[in-house]
Scaffold this motif. Structure first.
Motif, PDB file in Angstrom:
ATOM      1  N   ALA A  17      22.936  33.343  55.516  1.00 40.87           N
ATOM      2  CA  ALA A  17      23.275  34.345  54.501  1.00 40.87           C
ATOM      3  C   ALA A  17      24.267  35.365  55.048  1.00 40.87           C
ATOM      4  O   ALA A  17      24.288  35.670  56.249  1.00 40.87           O
ATOM      5  N   HIS A  68      25.634  39.972  51.703  1.00 46.74           N
ATOM      6  CA  HIS A  68      25.148  40.042  50.325  1.00 46.74           C
ATOM      7  C   HIS A  68      23.820  39.301  50.155  1.00 46.74           C
ATOM      8  O   HIS A  68      23.329  39.167  49.037  1.00 46.74           O
ATOM      9  N   ALA A  69      23.244  38.812  51.256  1.00 45.12           N
ATOM     10  CA  ALA A  69      21.994  38.038  51.233  1.00 45.12           C
ATOM     11  C   ALA A  69      22.167  36.700  50.520  1.00 45.12           C
ATOM     12  O   ALA A  69      21.209  36.130  50.014  1.00 45.12           O
ATOM     13  N   VAL A  70      23.407  36.218  50.485  1.00 49.03           N
ATOM     14  CA  VAL A  70      23.706  34.928  49.877  1.00 49.03           C
ATOM     15  C   VAL A  70      24.523  34.104  50.864  1.00 49.03           C
ATOM     16  O   VAL A  70      25.433  34.618  51.514  1.00 49.03           O
ATOM     17  N   SER A  89      20.284  31.547  48.263  1.00 54.00           N
ATOM     18  CA  SER A  89      19.635  32.761  48.749  1.00 54.00           C
ATOM     19  C   SER A  89      18.184  32.417  49.037  1.00 54.00           C
ATOM     20  O   SER A  89      17.593  31.564  48.368  1.00 54.00           O
ATOM     21  N   MET A 130      26.763  34.591  42.749  1.00 57.37           N
ATOM     22  CA  MET A 130      26.065  35.158  43.905  1.00 57.37           C
ATOM     23  C   MET A 130      25.065  36.217  43.460  1.00 57.37           C
ATOM     24  O   MET A 130      23.940  36.286  43.960  1.00 57.37           O
ATOM     25  N   ARG A 169      21.033  35.794  43.953  1.00 62.72           N
ATOM     26  CA  ARG A 169      20.373  36.824  44.754  1.00 62.72           C
ATOM     27  C   ARG A 169      19.284  37.537  43.954  1.00 62.72           C
ATOM     28  O   ARG A 169      18.164  37.748  44.452  1.00 62.72           O
ATOM     29  N   ARG A 199      15.263  37.384  44.829  1.00 61.61           N
ATOM     30  CA  ARG A 199      14.507  38.610  45.130  1.00 61.61           C
ATOM     31  C   ARG A 199      13.297  38.733  44.209  1.00 61.61           C
ATOM     32  O   ARG A 199      12.212  39.153  44.645  1.00 61.61           O
TER      33      ARG A 199
END
Length: 340
Positions: free
Chosen positions: A271, A274-276, A297, A323, A327, A331
């Motif tokens: 990742a 951007h946590a992607v 993600s 994205m 994400r 989450r």
């Protein structure tokens, strides 16, 4: 190295090409974007981008399209992954919140992500590879039928019925329970499955056959928790983008159906800020997906291995929106599954 303005021109080319599927020329950039310079200046920037192999001219067109390298620079320079709107977040929570169990939740998840991104969506089914067997319980349903219950240290309960080769009374069943707990208790799933697959040479033949039937059932339950698999939705989205692929999309579909390919790819994806994780075009060639982009993600359930949610589509995709959607849903999964 390219200038900041050249990068902005690349950004404009990517955005316009993704929106229109048409090669982008300098005149169109001047008309659609506020650069404050002439078309000749934009052409110079485009020439520099072409030298850097970030854009290319398809056939004899005067316009340019992004290359895989250009998409990579665009994604790496992306600073505004558009957050989901309040209405979109509410839609996610409402649609996924109606799920009654994990199977339904994941099925709804891929359908939702496919709708949000207009791409093929995939989610990795969480496995209990890191969990350990806390307890084995045996419940008699009939003299020759037993419900085998496998309980993990994370609270997962797996139940399966075993058909026995001989009738068993409660006292004998209790002794079998103790023996099987000795073999599997406090072991990781893979270790428990291996331990339960051994022979029972120190007991009478009838007891050995019954123990083997019970142990085999429990071993299957432990192995099932290790199986990696994907839930997929939105294949029609992929078919609708067929013109974005140079050849047939059959190879792409075959690679996706071969789930181990995507699972291996997911395992290699790291990742970004951007946590992607994003893999583009040629970066996926060794997986048979050289004309696709893959976004993913991670989400996590306590006691289970980390899993991934993602999309697969052509390199010509709306990266910022996709994205953000991947994400946001990942989450939500982590939060919801952690609470439940």
């Amino acid at each position: 190295m390219v200038s900041e303005r050249s990068l902005a021109v690349l950004r404009a080319i990517v955005q316009d090409y993704v929106a229109s599927r048409e090669p982008v020329g300098s005149k169109a950039i001047v008309e659609r974007h506020s650069f404050g310079v002439s078309a000749a200046t934009i052409r110079n920037d485009m020439a520099l981008l072409e030298e850097e192999e970030l854009i290319a001219a398809p056939h004899t067109s005067s316009g340019r399209i992004p290359t895989d390298k250009g998409y990579r620079v665009f994604v790496d320079q992306l600073t505004d992954v558009r957050p989901m709107t309040r209405a979109q977040r509410l839609a996610i929570e409402t649609f996924l919140g109606e799920s009654s169990d994990l199977d339904e939740l994941l099925a709804r998840t891929v359908r939702l992500v496919a709708q949000l991104t207009k791409q093929l969506a995939v989610v990795q089914y969480p496995s209990f590879g890191s969990a350990r067997v806390r307890h084995v319980e045996l419940v008699s349903l009939a003299p020759d039928r037993v419900l085998c219950i496998l309980i993990t240290d994370s609270g997962q309960v797996e139940q399966r019925v075993a058909e026995l080769p001989a009738a068993v009374d409660e006292a004998t069943l209790a002794s079998y329970r103790s023996r099987l707990n000795e073999l599997a208790g406090n072991r990781a799933m893979a270790d428990a499955a291996e331990s339960l697959s051994g022979e029972f040479a120190d007991v009478a033949p009838t007891d050995a056959r019954v123990l083997q039937a019970l142990a085999a059932t429990l071993a299957e339950q432990a192995r099932a928790q290790r199986q990696d698999r994907l839930v997929v939705a939105g294949a029609a989205n992929l078919v609708r983008t067929e013109q974005d692929f140079a050849g047939s999309i059959l190879g792409v579909i075959e690679a996706i159906e071969e789930q181990v390919v995507l699972l291996r790819l997911f395992g290699e994806m790291a990742a970004d800020e951007h946590a992607v994780a994003v893999r583009i075009g040629r970066e996926n060639a060794s997986f048979g997906l050289g004309e696709t982009s893959v976004l993913s993600s991670a989400f996590e359930i306590p006691g289970r291995d980390i899993s991934r949610l993602g999309v697969v589509g052509p390199t010509r995709m709306d990266y910022s929106h996709s994205m953000a959607a991947v994400r946001a849903v990942a989450r939500y999964l982590s939060r919801t599954l952690g609470e439940n």
